[in-house]
Write an enzyme that holds these catalytic residues in place. Structure first.
Site, short mmCIF file in Angstrom:
data_model
loop_
_atom_site.label_atom_id
_atom_site.label_comp_id
_atom_site.label_asym_id
_atom_site.label_seq_id
_atom_site.Cartn_x
_atom_site.Cartn_y
_atom_site.Cartn_z
NE ARG A 243 -3.50 0.35 0.15
CZ ARG A 243 -4.20 0.88 -0.88
NH1 ARG A 243 -4.23 0.27 -2.11
NH2 ARG A 243 -4.65 2.01 -0.71
CB ILE A 244 3.60 2.66 2.33
CG1 ILE A 244 2.59 2.47 3.56
CG2 ILE A 244 4.53 3.64 2.31
CD1 ILE A 244 1.69 3.82 3.53
CG ASP B 153 6.41 -6.34 -4.58
OD1 ASP B 153 6.29 -5.68 -3.42
OD2 ASP B 153 6.03 -7.41 -4.53
CB CYS C 140 0.33 6.18 9.99
SG CYS C 140 -0.44 4.72 10.61
NE ARG D 257 -1.50 -7.89 14.95
CZ ARG D 257 -1.42 -6.51 14.29
NH1 ARG D 257 -2.19 -6.30 13.11
NH2 ARG D 257 -0.70 -5.61 14.99
NE ARG E 29 -5.18 -1.89 13.36
CZ ARG E 29 -3.92 -2.40 13.06
NH1 ARG E 29 -4.16 -3.21 11.86
NH2 ARG E 29 -2.86 -1.96 13.51
#
Length: 327
Positions: free
Chosen positions: A11-12, A33, A150, A194, A230
């Site tokens: 994502r980042i 990647d 973040c 999780r 979450r």
């Protein structure tokens, strides 16, 4: 022109690609990647949170073409084997999450990069520097830095400002969109919660935010507790701080403190608002935190403070802010 490579296109990494590709002062020369280049090009072009890339994205053998620029694309699981020296890479943005120790990040230096900027909080032997707070502590000799995460970037400024009044204790709950470290359907996980379906439940998870904050704010050691909850949204976060101060205060004093900071020393880092926001409204916001003055409440010396942040866009903004300082 600074030459940049990105390692790890989650994502980042993909959002950084989108934001850096058309910069005039930065040249994005390569990405790495383990996924196929055609899949990577597709995920850069079509994003479920930020929409379709406003330009052309195609894949070529060993490269991604974006608008009129060509970025080399590698599939190498060992950073030390990447051709950073041949490409004259100035800074690697280490966004894989797999090389956040000094030994791991140093593989990029071994490959020929000059410096490495992590996309997370690294190991204790890597300087933890939060932009807008202690970026002045960066030395020219330092080759690997962590800009925090973040949540750290949201929390550090808030606690530093409130500690001017004096903090006795902090309880922090970060209500955060689900992430790739959770599961879409119930599955095994060493942290049982999780492993539960991220889109079906509100899920408390363990985080190490207090450890990062104590490194940055040693005066608050043993005064901070944190948890992340979450929630079933794809983007955005709301930080809920319950703080016991040394002295009684008022809602007006707290809001005035942050409104002033947002206009002056923390302009561009902190935003203050009294609009009735919801999480969707924060998408694409570049600030590390947005103080919601409508939700501030005070009882004696007990303060409830709410701050919004875009966990992806706000954080990548801070990573980009770091690049001129790493020349």
């Amino acid at each position: 022109m600074m030459r940049i490579a990105i390692n790890g296109m989650g994502r980042i990494g993909r959002l950084l690609f989108r934001r850096l590709i058309d910069r005039d002062d930065i040249e994005l020369v390569a990405v790495n990647d383990i996924m196929d280049a055609d899949n990577l090009a597709y995920l850069i072009k079509y994003d479920s949170v930020y929409g379709t890339f406003p330009g052309t994205i195609t894949h070529q053998p060993g490269a991604i073409a974006a608008n009129d620029k060509v970025v080399k694309a590698f599939r190498q699981d060992k950073p030390a084997a990447l051709p950073w020296k041949d490409l004259n890479v100035d800074v690697v943005l280490e966004c894989s999450g797999s090389f956040s120790t000094r030994a791991g990040a140093e593989q990029h230096l071994m490959a020929g990069a000059r410096k490495v900027l992590l996309s997370t909080t690294g190991s204790n032997d890597i300087p933890l520097l939060v932009y807008g707070f202690n970026q002045h502590a960066l030395s020219k000799e330092e080759t690997i830095i962590s800009p925090g995460g973040c949540m750290t970037n949201c929390s550090t400024h808030i606690l530093y400002i409130l500690n001017a009044i004096g903090i006795k204790s902090v309880q922090c709950n970060i209500l955060h969109s689900y992430t790739s470290r959770q599961e879409l359907v119930d599955a095994p996980h060493k942290q049982f919660r999780r492993g539960r379906s991220a889109a079906e439940s509100i899920i408390p998870v363990e985080i190490d935010l207090q450890h990062s904050l104590e490194r940055l704010l040693p005066a608050l050691a043993n005064k901070i507790a944190s948890v992340s909850t979450r929630v079933p949204v794809a983007n955005g976060a709301m930080a809920d701080f319950t703080i016991q101060l040394q002295h009684d205060t008022s809602r007006q004093e707290i809001n005035r403190l942050f409104a002033t900071a947002a206009k002056n020393d923390y302009k561009g880092i902190i935003e203050y608002t009294e609009d009735p926001l919801v999480s969707l409204d924060i998408k694409g916001n570049t600030h590390s935190c947005v103080i919601d003055g409508t939700l501030t409440s005070v009882v004696g010396n007990h303060v409830k403070l709410i701050a919004w942040f875009d966990n992806e866009y706000g954080f990548t903004t801070r990573m980009i802010d770091w690049l001129p300082l790493m020349k």
